[in-house]
Design an enzyme around this catalytic site. Structure first.
Site, PDB file in Angstrom:
ATOM      1  N   ASP A  47      -5.557  -0.260  -5.651  1.00 59.09           N
ATOM      2  CA  ASP A  47      -4.475   0.442  -6.331  1.00 59.09           C
ATOM      3  C   ASP A  47      -3.630  -0.532  -7.154  1.00 59.09           C
ATOM      4  O   ASP A  47      -3.612  -1.737  -6.906  1.00 59.09           O
ATOM      5  CB  ASP A  47      -3.544   1.108  -5.299  1.00 59.09           C
ATOM      6  CG  ASP A  47      -4.213   2.236  -4.541  1.00 59.09           C
ATOM      7  OD1 ASP A  47      -5.392   2.518  -4.794  1.00 59.09           O
ATOM      8  OD2 ASP A  47      -3.534   2.822  -3.671  1.00 59.09           O
ATOM      9  N   HIS A  97      -3.710   6.582 -10.819  1.00 56.43           N
ATOM     10  CA  HIS A  97      -2.695   6.270  -9.794  1.00 56.43           C
ATOM     11  C   HIS A  97      -1.299   6.499 -10.377  1.00 56.43           C
ATOM     12  O   HIS A  97      -0.380   5.744 -10.114  1.00 56.43           O
ATOM     13  CB  HIS A  97      -2.885   4.816  -9.321  1.00 56.43           C
ATOM     14  CG  HIS A  97      -2.110   4.458  -8.087  1.00 56.43           C
ATOM     15  ND1 HIS A  97      -2.036   5.264  -6.972  1.00 56.43           N
ATOM     16  CD2 HIS A  97      -1.366   3.358  -7.776  1.00 56.43           C
ATOM     17  CE1 HIS A  97      -1.304   4.668  -6.040  1.00 56.43           C
ATOM     18  NE2 HIS A  97      -0.866   3.523  -6.504  1.00 56.43           N
ATOM     19  N   HIS A 101       4.035   4.804 -11.500  1.00 57.48           N
ATOM     20  CA  HIS A 101       4.107   4.528 -10.064  1.00 57.48           C
ATOM     21  C   HIS A 101       5.429   4.980  -9.441  1.00 57.48           C
ATOM     22  O   HIS A 101       6.110   4.223  -8.735  1.00 57.48           O
ATOM     23  CB  HIS A 101       3.873   3.030  -9.789  1.00 57.48           C
ATOM     24  CG  HIS A 101       3.326   2.774  -8.412  1.00 57.48           C
ATOM     25  ND1 HIS A 101       4.133   2.608  -7.302  1.00 57.48           N
ATOM     26  CD2 HIS A 101       2.061   2.666  -7.963  1.00 57.48           C
ATOM     27  CE1 HIS A 101       3.381   2.394  -6.241  1.00 57.48           C
ATOM     28  NE2 HIS A 101       2.117   2.439  -6.610  1.00 57.48           N
ATOM     29  N   HIS A 190      -4.980  -3.627  -2.840  1.00 56.04           N
ATOM     30  CA  HIS A 190      -4.212  -3.615  -4.082  1.00 56.04           C
ATOM     31  C   HIS A 190      -4.528  -4.829  -4.957  1.00 56.04           C
ATOM     32  O   HIS A 190      -4.438  -5.960  -4.482  1.00 56.04           O
ATOM     33  CB  HIS A 190      -2.716  -3.596  -3.774  1.00 56.04           C
ATOM     34  CG  HIS A 190      -2.271  -2.353  -3.061  1.00 56.04           C
ATOM     35  ND1 HIS A 190      -2.555  -2.112  -1.737  1.00 56.04           N
ATOM     36  CD2 HIS A 190      -1.596  -1.269  -3.516  1.00 56.04           C
ATOM     37  CE1 HIS A 190      -2.068  -0.924  -1.399  1.00 56.04           C
ATOM     38  NE2 HIS A 190      -1.478  -0.396  -2.452  1.00 56.04           N
TER      39      HIS A 190
END
Ligand SMILES: [Zn+2]
Length: 233
Positions: A47, A97, A101, A190
């Protein structure tokens, strides 16, 4: 003694918390968190990219000929379009994603739709693809998710195990992931940190370099999330 009404409210709060963060919750839109437990396959996902560190992750994956799924943020793709293209060119799957964010709890349905839609447009403009998978920032889903997912054709993906790699050292990330690894597992790590510029992803990268050979040694093979959810055979 707990009054009945309090007990009901507590139960309600529990259901709500599970709906928002629970990996198996379908309350806020269709979502998956694992593949077929009969197949010795694992899906590695990353991510918060692309970041300046992403090419090092792509190289680590290349050394083991391992595919992965990168849930990228639209804002990061616009900032580092060549790195986003490098991920795609290496054969990895790309998911949405969000764009900026955001933490989506208490956000309007329109805000949630607009943020994911902007990211979809960025993937189309920059990479020429329209992702069909999405992962909620912070793993937090909210009321606008079902409508957004339906409008944009996005399946939600949570995880079987998350590395907590934004705060743990590499050894602890490895221990968490290797302990939870099993048939059909979806691993979440990540290659960035939200939409931060030049984030420190050293621990994540070091963990990946240890996790890959360890799981290959155990006889697992790696697939993208689409492959692990929809095996060809
Ligand atoms: Zn994230």
């Amino acid at each position: 003694m707990v009054p009945l009404v309090t007990g009901v409210c507590l139960a309600g709060a529990g259901v709500m918390a599970h709906g928002v963060r629970g990996r198996s919750s379908q309350l806020f839109g269709p979502s998956v968190w694992r593949g077929d437990s009969r197949r010795k396959a694992i899906a590695l996902s990353f991510d918060d990219g692309p970041s300046e560190s992403t090419p090092s992750f792509v190289e680590a994956l290349r050394q083991h000929s391992v595919p992965a799924t990168f849930f990228q943020c639209g804002a990061n793709v616009r900032r580092l379009p060549d790195i986003a293209r490098e991920v795609k060119a290496a054969g990895h799957e790309i998911g949405n994603h969000s764009d900026s964010h955001p933490l989506c709890s208490f956000r309007s349905a329109n805000f949630i739709h607009q943020d994911f839609a902007r990211a979809q447009r960025t993937f189309e403009d920059t990479l020429g693809i329209t992702p069909s998978l999405m992962r909620a920032p912070f793993g937090v889903r909210w009321f606008g998710y079902p409508r957004m997912q339906e409008a944009l054709g996005l399946m939600g993906v949570m995880w079987t195990v998350i590395g907590l790699d934004w705060k743990l050292p590499a050894a602890d990330i490895c221990e968490r992931v290797l302990k939870a690894a099993r048939n059909g597992a979806i691993i979440c790590l990540h290659d960035g940190r939200g939409v931060a510029t030049r984030p420190d992803a050293t621990a994540s990268l070091e963990a990946v370099k240890r996790i890959l050979p360890a799981l290959l040694e155990r006889g697992y093979h790696f697939e993208t999330i689409t492959q692990i959810l929809c095996p060809a055979t």
